[in-house]
Design a protein around this motif. Structure first.
Motif, PDB file in Angstrom:
ATOM      1  N   VAL A 129       9.313   2.319 -15.532  1.00 36.56           N
ATOM      2  CA  VAL A 129       8.616   2.237 -14.243  1.00 36.56           C
ATOM      3  C   VAL A 129       7.290   2.971 -14.310  1.00 36.56           C
ATOM      4  N   GLN A 130       6.235   2.293 -13.859  1.00 36.24           N
ATOM      5  CA  GLN A 130       4.965   2.954 -13.547  1.00 36.24           C
ATOM      6  C   GLN A 130       4.871   3.010 -12.036  1.00 36.24           C
ATOM      7  N   GLY A 131       4.649   4.203 -11.493  1.00 40.12           N
ATOM      8  CA  GLY A 131       4.672   4.358 -10.047  1.00 40.12           C
ATOM      9  C   GLY A 131       3.442   5.029  -9.493  1.00 40.12           C
ATOM     10  N   GLY A 132       3.219   4.813  -8.202  1.00 40.69           N
ATOM     11  CA  GLY A 132       2.134   5.443  -7.477  1.00 40.69           C
ATOM     12  C   GLY A 132       1.994   4.806  -6.117  1.00 40.69           C
ATOM     13  N   GLY A 133       0.973   5.202  -5.383  1.00 44.70           N
ATOM     14  CA  GLY A 133       0.693   4.592  -4.103  1.00 44.70           C
ATOM     15  C   GLY A 133       0.182   3.172  -4.270  1.00 44.70           C
ATOM     16  N   SER A 134       0.270   2.386  -3.215  1.00 44.54           N
ATOM     17  CA  SER A 134      -0.142   0.980  -3.303  1.00 44.54           C
ATOM     18  C   SER A 134      -1.626   0.826  -3.606  1.00 44.54           C
ATOM     19  N   ASP A 135      -2.418   1.851  -3.320  1.00 44.19           N
ATOM     20  CA  ASP A 135      -3.849   1.780  -3.627  1.00 44.19           C
ATOM     21  C   ASP A 135      -4.143   1.960  -5.115  1.00 44.19           C
ATOM     22  N   LEU A 136      -3.109   2.203  -5.923  1.00 49.42           N
ATOM     23  CA  LEU A 136      -3.300   2.337  -7.365  1.00 49.42           C
ATOM     24  C   LEU A 136      -3.022   1.042  -8.124  1.00 49.42           C
ATOM     25  N   ALA A 137      -2.432   0.043  -7.458  1.00 42.80           N
ATOM     26  CA  ALA A 137      -2.133  -1.211  -8.156  1.00 42.80           C
ATOM     27  C   ALA A 137      -3.404  -1.777  -8.788  1.00 42.80           C
ATOM     28  N   GLY A 178       3.948   2.620   0.057  1.00 37.43           N
ATOM     29  CA  GLY A 178       3.012   2.314   1.127  1.00 37.43           C
ATOM     30  C   GLY A 178       2.144   3.503   1.501  1.00 37.43           C
ATOM     31  N   MET A 179       1.200   3.248   2.391  1.00 45.73           N
ATOM     32  CA  MET A 179       0.262   4.271   2.833  1.00 45.73           C
ATOM     33  C   MET A 179       0.724   4.895   4.151  1.00 45.73           C
ATOM     34  N   VAL A 180       0.508   6.183   4.285  1.00 49.59           N
ATOM     35  CA  VAL A 180       0.811   6.898   5.526  1.00 49.59           C
ATOM     36  C   VAL A 180      -0.487   7.059   6.308  1.00 49.59           C
ATOM     37  N   GLY A 181      -0.460   6.712   7.576  1.00 45.90           N
ATOM     38  CA  GLY A 181      -1.652   6.761   8.395  1.00 45.90           C
ATOM     39  C   GLY A 181      -1.599   7.846   9.455  1.00 45.90           C
ATOM     40  N   LEU A 182      -2.746   8.099  10.030  1.00 45.33           N
ATOM     41  CA  LEU A 182      -2.870   9.024  11.149  1.00 45.33           C
ATOM     42  C   LEU A 182      -3.986   8.477  12.040  1.00 45.33           C
ATOM     43  N   GLU A 241      -5.591   5.029  10.819  1.00 45.97           N
ATOM     44  CA  GLU A 241      -6.225   4.873   9.523  1.00 45.97           C
ATOM     45  C   GLU A 241      -5.368   5.502   8.445  1.00 45.97           C
ATOM     46  N   LYS A 242      -5.503   4.976   7.206  1.00 46.18           N
ATOM     47  CA  LYS A 242      -4.797   5.554   6.072  1.00 46.18           C
ATOM     48  C   LYS A 242      -5.152   7.024   5.948  1.00 46.18           C
ATOM     49  N   MET A 243      -4.135   7.860   5.743  1.00 47.09           N
ATOM     50  CA  MET A 243      -4.367   9.281   5.537  1.00 47.09           C
ATOM     51  C   MET A 243      -4.990   9.470   4.159  1.00 47.09           C
ATOM     52  N   SER A 244      -6.200  10.001   4.119  1.00 48.14           N
ATOM     53  CA  SER A 244      -6.873  10.184   2.835  1.00 48.14           C
ATOM     54  C   SER A 244      -7.860  11.339   2.924  1.00 48.14           C
ATOM     55  N   LYS A 245      -8.136  11.921   1.770  1.00 48.39           N
ATOM     56  CA  LYS A 245      -9.067  13.046   1.723  1.00 48.39           C
ATOM     57  C   LYS A 245     -10.471  12.614   2.110  1.00 48.39           C
ATOM     58  N   SER A 246     -10.849  11.407   1.700  1.00 48.39           N
ATOM     59  CA  SER A 246     -12.203  10.959   2.002  1.00 48.39           C
ATOM     60  C   SER A 246     -12.431  10.790   3.502  1.00 48.39           C
ATOM     61  N   LYS A 247     -11.383  10.419   4.239  1.00 49.38           N
ATOM     62  CA  LYS A 247     -11.512  10.256   5.690  1.00 49.38           C
ATOM     63  C   LYS A 247     -11.312  11.576   6.437  1.00 49.38           C
ATOM     64  N   GLY A 248     -10.663  12.538   5.782  1.00 54.30           N
ATOM     65  CA  GLY A 248     -10.449  13.832   6.409  1.00 54.30           C
ATOM     66  C   GLY A 248      -9.370  13.839   7.480  1.00 54.30           C
ATOM     67  N   TYR A 292      10.023   3.154   1.706  1.00 51.29           N
ATOM     68  CA  TYR A 292       8.944   3.621   0.833  1.00 51.29           C
ATOM     69  C   TYR A 292       7.799   2.613   0.703  1.00 51.29           C
ATOM     70  N   ARG A 293       8.069   1.319   0.836  1.00 47.85           N
ATOM     71  CA  ARG A 293       7.002   0.326   0.685  1.00 47.85           C
ATOM     72  C   ARG A 293       6.226   0.069   1.973  1.00 47.85           C
ATOM     73  N   ALA A 294       6.704   0.612   3.082  1.00 44.81           N
ATOM     74  CA  ALA A 294       6.066   0.352   4.369  1.00 44.81           C
ATOM     75  C   ALA A 294       4.838   1.236   4.562  1.00 44.81           C
ATOM     76  N   ASP A 295       3.842   0.704   5.260  1.00 42.20           N
ATOM     77  CA  ASP A 295       2.747   1.515   5.784  1.00 42.20           C
ATOM     78  C   ASP A 295       3.179   2.028   7.155  1.00 42.20           C
ATOM     79  N   TRP A 296       3.027   3.315   7.405  1.00 41.98           N
ATOM     80  CA  TRP A 296       3.507   3.864   8.664  1.00 41.98           C
ATOM     81  C   TRP A 296       2.623   5.013   9.119  1.00 41.98           C
ATOM     82  N   GLU A 297       2.828   5.419  10.348  1.00 45.10           N
ATOM     83  CA  GLU A 297       2.001   6.457  10.980  1.00 45.10           C
ATOM     84  C   GLU A 297       2.765   7.780  11.084  1.00 45.10           C
TER      85      GLU A 297
END
Length: 409
Positions: free
Chosen positions: A242-250, A278-282, A285-292, A319-324
């Motif tokens: 298995v190679q794993g990571g967030g969906s933004d790494l595909a 999946g991605m976790v949002g707040l 929007e996707k929770m990410s360092k670039s968005k703060g 785990y595959r769902a995007d959620w808030e």
């Protein structure tokens, strides 16, 4: 580089089931059937900020994979990297006036603390990009000498056309790839590239930035994708499970890494299965360092939240769902933890063997943690009747939740 201490995984009666999981490359469910030692590589953090809930959700997913495998009486060989030199890290260091190496060391230490608190099982090898450079340089040279890479200026690029299987991980068309490449660290518009999608393997030294001896490549530092390839090939070899990571790494990361490895070895595939969380949002929007827009694990812990409740909040979503992430999600997890602990604190209770099998079946079915949590909820609710007389039931339920879900009751 060292990882973090492992929490004990309780032994359970019987044996678990083989894991059926969604494979990004085939866009369908596959049954994982590793040998006696299951091999997994999960891409690690770029340590320029603290661990947020999006990170935690990803590592929680692959912690479940390990726990399912361990329950089948297999051993697990788990490898994870740390991208401890990269543009985002260097940019943050300049912006904050902190030495880049000190920043990476500080945030990696905090990540370890968070993983320990959340009872994430550690990798056997935890490798930083910097310490991997001696192994990366020969791979870049091999690709260049084989005609799978070329120099542009003093930089070295990988030719995606050198791998006939390129595109087989993400299954995206060229235009979608180009858009994502521009968004996720690539430079598709750089003049002189053979293909706009070609990623950098070796970045020649830039003034004011760290660099290392690249032998015939000259001074510089490695590209993002070749880092993980070098580490995975060194410790796991080709064809790991298995190679794993967030969906933004595909794409581009896992797509490019697979092609690097396949061009180097002439073998296919790099990984048998590609699994993405999946991605976790707040706030939409996707929770990410670039968005703060981040909710940090460490801050949540410092605010007095039990790490077990944080883990339950993560487990409440597939785990595959995007959620808030919301206060309600956390409040529900805190309440659930209290109910479960009350249920296992009784001296006896309703038999828990069926509960163990329900958890096993739920997790074997594409890591269906919400279904597993619902099974424990039903058992805990039934405990309130006080009709059970099985003295071993609370202990078995507690061990099952700990071993398979990583939640200590």
């Amino acid at each position: 580089m060292y990882a973090w201490p492992a929490s004990e995984v309780p032994a359970l009666p019987g044996s678990g089931r083989d894991l059926r999981i969604h494979d990004t490359a085939t866009a369908g469910r596959v049954t994982l059937a590793p040998g006696p030692v299951a091999r997994i590589y999960v891409c690690g953090i770029t340590p320029y900020d603290a661990t947020h809930m999006g990170h935690a959700a990803t590592y929680n997913a692959f912690d479940l994979v390990q726990r399912v495998w361990l329950d089948t009486k297999r051993q697990v060989h788990y490898v994870q990297n740390v991208t401890d030199v990269d543009d985002p890290l260097l940019e943050r260091a300049v912006a904050t006036g902190v030495d880049w190496a000190a920043l990476a060391e500080r945030e990696t230490a905090l990540f370890r603390e968070d993983m320990t608190a959340l009872r994430m099982l550690p990798p056997q090898q935890y490798i930083g990009a910097v310490e991997a450079i001696p192994g990366i340089v020969p791979l870049v040279e091999r690709l260049r000498d084989a005609g799978a890479a070329y120099e542009l200026g003093r930089d070295v690029y990988f030719s995606v056309d050198s791998d006939p299987a390129f595109g087989g991980v993400s299954n995206l068309d060229a235009e979608a790839m180009r858009i994502l490449s521009a968004e996720r660290g690539g430079d598709p518009d750089r003049p002189g590239k053979k293909n706009p999608l070609d990623p950098m393997l070796w970045m020649a030294a830039r003034e004011g930035e760290p660099s290392w001896d690249g032998a015939s490549l000259g001074q510089g530092r490695p590209g993002w994708h070749i880092e993980c390839v070098a580490i995975a090939l060194d410790h796991l070899g080709m064809g790991f499970d298995v190679q794993g990571g967030g969906s933004d790494l595909a794409f581009p990361h896992h797509e490019m890494g697979a092609s690097h490895a396949q061009a180097l070895t002439g073998e296919h595939p790099f990984a048998k299965t590609y699994v993405h969380a999946g991605m976790v949002g707040l706030n939409g929007e996707k929770m990410s360092k670039s968005k703060g827009n981040l909710v940090f694990v460490s801050t949540t812990r410092r605010n007095g939240v039990d790490p077990a409740a944080i883990r339950l909040a993560l487990l409440a979503n597939h785990y595959r769902a995007d959620w808030e992430w919301t206060d309600t999600v956390l409040d529900e997890a805190v309440a659930r933890l209290a109910r479960w602990r009350a249920a296992v604190s009784r001296p006896d209770g309703l038999p828990a063997e069926a509960l163990l099998e329900e958890i096993r079946e739920a997790l074997a079915d594409d890591l269906d943690s919400p279904k597993a949590l619902a099974a424990v909820d039903r058992w805990a609710l039934a405990q309130t009747s006080g009709d059970g007389t099985d003295e071993g039931a609370p202990g078995l339920a507690s061990r099952a939740v700990d071993a398979l879900l990583g939640v200590a009751l």
